[in-house]
Design a protein around this motif. Sequence first.
Motif, PDB file in Angstrom:
ATOM      1  N   ASN A 179       0.810  -1.220   0.000  1.00 60.37           N
ATOM      2  CA  ASN A 179       0.000   0.000   0.000  1.00 60.37           C
ATOM      3  C   ASN A 179       0.845   1.272   0.000  1.00 60.37           C
ATOM      4  O   ASN A 179       0.761   2.079   0.940  1.00 60.37           O
ATOM      5  CB  ASN A 179      -0.949   0.008   1.206  1.00 60.37           C
ATOM      6  N   PRO A 180       1.630   1.513  -1.031  1.00 60.29           N
ATOM      7  CA  PRO A 180       2.375   2.776  -1.086  1.00 60.29           C
ATOM      8  C   PRO A 180       1.412   3.954  -1.188  1.00 60.29           C
ATOM      9  O   PRO A 180       0.403   3.878  -1.877  1.00 60.29           O
ATOM     10  CB  PRO A 180       3.211   2.623  -2.362  1.00 60.29           C
ATOM     11  N   GLN A 181       1.741   5.039  -0.500  1.00 59.41           N
ATOM     12  CA  GLN A 181       0.852   6.200  -0.464  1.00 59.41           C
ATOM     13  C   GLN A 181       1.322   7.336  -1.364  1.00 59.41           C
ATOM     14  O   GLN A 181       0.511   7.992  -2.015  1.00 59.41           O
ATOM     15  CB  GLN A 181       0.725   6.706   0.984  1.00 59.41           C
ATOM     16  N   LYS A 182       2.643   7.586  -1.394  1.00 61.46           N
ATOM     17  CA  LYS A 182       3.170   8.680  -2.196  1.00 61.46           C
ATOM     18  C   LYS A 182       4.361   8.184  -3.010  1.00 61.46           C
ATOM     19  O   LYS A 182       5.323   7.628  -2.463  1.00 61.46           O
ATOM     20  CB  LYS A 182       3.593   9.855  -1.311  1.00 61.46           C
ATOM     21  N   VAL A 183       4.285   8.421  -4.317  1.00 61.12           N
ATOM     22  CA  VAL A 183       5.313   7.935  -5.233  1.00 61.12           C
ATOM     23  C   VAL A 183       5.672   9.071  -6.187  1.00 61.12           C
ATOM     24  O   VAL A 183       4.797   9.828  -6.609  1.00 61.12           O
ATOM     25  CB  VAL A 183       4.802   6.721  -6.036  1.00 61.12           C
ATOM     26  N   ILE A 184       6.947   9.191  -6.530  1.00 56.77           N
ATOM     27  CA  ILE A 184       7.365  10.188  -7.516  1.00 56.77           C
ATOM     28  C   ILE A 184       8.243   9.510  -8.557  1.00 56.77           C
ATOM     29  O   ILE A 184       9.112   8.701  -8.231  1.00 56.77           O
ATOM     30  CB  ILE A 184       8.092  11.382  -6.850  1.00 56.77           C
ATOM     31  N   ASP A 185       7.973   9.820  -9.816  1.00 56.36           N
ATOM     32  CA  ASP A 185       8.701   9.266 -10.955  1.00 56.36           C
ATOM     33  C   ASP A 185       9.520  10.386 -11.577  1.00 56.36           C
ATOM     34  O   ASP A 185       8.965  11.277 -12.231  1.00 56.36           O
ATOM     35  CB  ASP A 185       7.702   8.683 -11.962  1.00 56.36           C
ATOM     36  N   LEU A 186      10.833  10.364 -11.357  1.00 54.76           N
ATOM     37  CA  LEU A 186      11.708  11.434 -11.829  1.00 54.76           C
ATOM     38  C   LEU A 186      12.162  11.148 -13.257  1.00 54.76           C
ATOM     39  O   LEU A 186      12.725  10.093 -13.537  1.00 54.76           O
ATOM     40  CB  LEU A 186      12.926  11.553 -10.909  1.00 54.76           C
ATOM     41  N   GLY A 187      11.918  12.100 -14.156  1.00 51.79           N
ATOM     42  CA  GLY A 187      12.199  11.872 -15.564  1.00 51.79           C
ATOM     43  C   GLY A 187      11.152  10.962 -16.167  1.00 51.79           C
ATOM     44  O   GLY A 187      11.463   9.981 -16.833  1.00 51.79           O
ATOM     45  N   THR A 188       9.896  11.305 -15.970  1.00 48.43           N
ATOM     46  CA  THR A 188       8.782  10.412 -16.313  1.00 48.43           C
ATOM     47  C   THR A 188       8.584  10.218 -17.808  1.00 48.43           C
ATOM     48  O   THR A 188       7.924   9.278 -18.229  1.00 48.43           O
ATOM     49  CB  THR A 188       7.476  10.937 -15.674  1.00 48.43           C
ATOM     50  N   GLY A 189       9.145  11.108 -18.653  1.00 52.71           N
ATOM     51  CA  GLY A 189       8.978  10.952 -20.099  1.00 52.71           C
ATOM     52  C   GLY A 189       7.528  11.038 -20.514  1.00 52.71           C
ATOM     53  O   GLY A 189       6.820  11.982 -20.162  1.00 52.71           O
ATOM     54  N   THR A 190       7.051  10.044 -21.233  1.00 59.50           N
ATOM     55  CA  THR A 190       5.650  10.050 -21.667  1.00 59.50           C
ATOM     56  C   THR A 190       4.698   9.667 -20.548  1.00 59.50           C
ATOM     57  O   THR A 190       3.484   9.685 -20.741  1.00 59.50           O
ATOM     58  CB  THR A 190       5.435   9.088 -22.842  1.00 59.50           C
ATOM     59  N   GLY A 191       5.236   9.285 -19.395  1.00 54.94           N
ATOM     60  CA  GLY A 191       4.392   9.046 -18.232  1.00 54.94           C
ATOM     61  C   GLY A 191       3.785   7.670 -18.128  1.00 54.94           C
ATOM     62  O   GLY A 191       2.961   7.428 -17.233  1.00 54.94           O
ATOM     63  N   GLU A 239      -0.771   8.234  -4.425  1.00 55.53           N
ATOM     64  CA  GLU A 239      -0.672   9.515  -5.119  1.00 55.53           C
ATOM     65  C   GLU A 239       0.641   9.525  -5.887  1.00 55.53           C
ATOM     66  O   GLU A 239       1.711   9.421  -5.293  1.00 55.53           O
ATOM     67  CB  GLU A 239      -0.710  10.659  -4.108  1.00 55.53           C
ATOM     68  N   ILE A 240       0.563   9.622  -7.209  1.00 51.41           N
ATOM     69  CA  ILE A 240       1.762   9.523  -8.045  1.00 51.41           C
ATOM     70  C   ILE A 240       2.025  10.844  -8.736  1.00 51.41           C
ATOM     71  O   ILE A 240       1.132  11.426  -9.355  1.00 51.41           O
ATOM     72  CB  ILE A 240       1.622   8.405  -9.097  1.00 51.41           C
ATOM     73  N   GLU A 248       0.663   3.589 -15.291  1.00 53.76           N
ATOM     74  CA  GLU A 248       0.419   2.186 -14.939  1.00 53.76           C
ATOM     75  C   GLU A 248       0.478   1.982 -13.437  1.00 53.76           C
ATOM     76  O   GLU A 248      -0.297   1.210 -12.876  1.00 53.76           O
ATOM     77  CB  GLU A 248       1.439   1.292 -15.652  1.00 53.76           C
ATOM     78  N   PHE A 249       1.381   2.683 -12.767  1.00 53.80           N
ATOM     79  CA  PHE A 249       1.440   2.599 -11.311  1.00 53.80           C
ATOM     80  C   PHE A 249       0.132   3.106 -10.706  1.00 53.80           C
ATOM     81  O   PHE A 249      -0.408   2.515  -9.770  1.00 53.80           O
ATOM     82  CB  PHE A 249       2.621   3.412 -10.784  1.00 53.80           C
ATOM     83  N   GLY A 250      -0.372   4.222 -11.245  1.00 53.72           N
ATOM     84  CA  GLY A 250      -1.633   4.764 -10.740  1.00 53.72           C
ATOM     85  C   GLY A 250      -2.799   3.812 -10.920  1.00 53.72           C
ATOM     86  O   GLY A 250      -3.689   3.723 -10.063  1.00 53.72           O
ATOM     87  N   ASP A 251      -2.821   3.084 -12.029  1.00 56.98           N
ATOM     88  CA  ASP A 251      -3.872   2.101 -12.262  1.00 56.98           C
ATOM     89  C   ASP A 251      -3.783   0.934 -11.283  1.00 56.98           C
ATOM     90  O   ASP A 251      -4.786   0.435 -10.785  1.00 56.98           O
ATOM     91  CB  ASP A 251      -3.796   1.569 -13.696  1.00 56.98           C
ATOM     92  N   ARG A 252      -2.570   0.490 -11.024  1.00 56.30           N
ATOM     93  CA  ARG A 252      -2.389  -0.674 -10.152  1.00 56.30           C
ATOM     94  C   ARG A 252      -2.570  -0.348  -8.677  1.00 56.30           C
ATOM     95  O   ARG A 252      -2.957  -1.203  -7.883  1.00 56.30           O
ATOM     96  CB  ARG A 252      -0.991  -1.266 -10.363  1.00 56.30           C
ATOM     97  N   TYR A 253      -2.270   0.891  -8.304  1.00 55.75           N
ATOM     98  CA  TYR A 253      -2.356   1.299  -6.898  1.00 55.75           C
ATOM     99  C   TYR A 253      -3.262   2.526  -6.794  1.00 55.75           C
ATOM    100  O   TYR A 253      -2.784   3.656  -6.631  1.00 55.75           O
ATOM    101  CB  TYR A 253      -0.970   1.606  -6.342  1.00 55.75           C
ATOM    102  N   PRO A 254      -4.572   2.330  -6.875  1.00 53.35           N
ATOM    103  CA  PRO A 254      -5.505   3.465  -6.866  1.00 53.35           C
ATOM    104  C   PRO A 254      -5.476   4.274  -5.577  1.00 53.35           C
ATOM    105  O   PRO A 254      -5.921   5.422  -5.557  1.00 53.35           O
ATOM    106  CB  PRO A 254      -6.868   2.810  -7.089  1.00 53.35           C
ATOM    107  N   GLY A 255      -4.943   3.703  -4.500  1.00 57.72           N
ATOM    108  CA  GLY A 255      -4.868   4.429  -3.235  1.00 57.72           C
ATOM    109  C   GLY A 255      -3.622   5.281  -3.098  1.00 57.72           C
ATOM    110  O   GLY A 255      -3.476   6.013  -2.123  1.00 57.72           O
ATOM    111  N   PHE A 312       1.278  15.347 -13.405  1.00 57.32           N
ATOM    112  CA  PHE A 312       2.585  15.575 -14.007  1.00 57.32           C
ATOM    113  C   PHE A 312       3.004  17.029 -13.812  1.00 57.32           C
ATOM    114  O   PHE A 312       2.189  17.932 -13.968  1.00 57.32           O
ATOM    115  CB  PHE A 312       2.567  15.230 -15.499  1.00 57.32           C
ATOM    116  N   LEU A 313       4.285  17.216 -13.476  1.00 55.98           N
ATOM    117  CA  LEU A 313       4.850  18.538 -13.291  1.00 55.98           C
ATOM    118  C   LEU A 313       6.048  18.713 -14.216  1.00 55.98           C
ATOM    119  O   LEU A 313       6.757  17.752 -14.523  1.00 55.98           O
ATOM    120  CB  LEU A 313       5.321  18.750 -11.850  1.00 55.98           C
TER     121      LEU A 313
END
Length: 377
Positions: free
Chosen positions: A142-154, A168-169, A159-166, A188-189
């Motif tokens: 149950n990860p709560q907060k995730v950040i993807d650095l250099g996300t590219g096309t995202g 925040e990515i 996919e992480f957001g779909d798999r872990y709806p609870g 995305f930022l």
Amino acid sequence: MEKRRESGKLSAKAADATVTRLAAPAPHEVQPDPYATPNDGACGGLLHGDAEIEPGGSDEDGEFSATDFDADSIIDDRSDSTSLASSILEHSYVNGRRYHRYRHGRYPIPNDEAEQNREDMLHTMMMESTDGRLFYAPVGPNPQKVIDLGTGTGLWAIEFGDRYPGAEITGLDLSPIQPAWVPPNVRFLVDDVEAEWLNGDDFDLVHLRNMIPILKSPVNLLKQAYEHMRPGGWVELQDVDGVVHTDDDSVPEDWPLKRLTELLVEAFAQFGTNANAAEFGRQYLEEAGFVNIQHNYIKLPYGTWPKDKLMRLVGMYYRTACEDFLPAVGAMHFPKMGWDKAEMEVFFAQVRLSMRDPKVHAYGKMHFWSGQKPLGV
């Protein structure tokens, strides 16, 4: 590829998705162009390893030359998150390839549709290669907060957001090229990941794919990540080491692809980065203060020489990604090293042919380095 991109398309779940558009955004939050096509790294296995397991000037033709990409001379000291300008939606062009204009020169690889398609293919290849794993770090269910650095096309973040709806990515990139329709828990930022960290705290997972080789100071970035993670949180680095490997000594010394990887070391060094940085993941993580460091790797065949059916599929993806990367290298890096167009075309043709030689059993190695922030810190 389509089965891996479904999470980024409209579906019953996406009907409730948040639409992010560039219109009076918060100071550092920028929504992507809704007409942009969905991007990640460079020419980066399937067999698992040890379970240690500012814009430059334009020329008369309106294009930018390779010499305009001098990151140190044009990057100012302001934080990207606090000084967004219209340049985030502008582009520069070098030899017919499009590059982001925001923090011009920081990431000297195109962001045009051809590169985005290549990045999407690489993500599909990674999903096939890892049996659908997005990460190896033992993050927990149950990860709560995730950040993807250099996300590219995202695609990884989506996919992480779909798999872990609870969860925040947050996906961070220099280019606003991510799709407009995303899961409601994904945003995305636009930011330079090596700038002062202003993108949140208490992350359970910090993810970087195909990023370490293009960073000027991996340790400094990891130290910033460390300070903004929760105790017990994990960081994972996913990078190709930029070396041609073989298990049977079938790679000739003068093999064109091997020569290419050696030239890329020289090319990356011109930007103050290390094409072979993936080999030093443990060192970087330890210097940044992480513990419980874990190492996994997979093999990515250069071509369809493996007997295993899935490995042949992965090899086809990887060979295609590498071939598609050659024009980007030719547009930016090789001219800076004194190569003319004719020389590049001949050499790149030799590289393409070399990856089609079934007698050469070569592969690239994708490393997964995971480190944990100590508990109680």
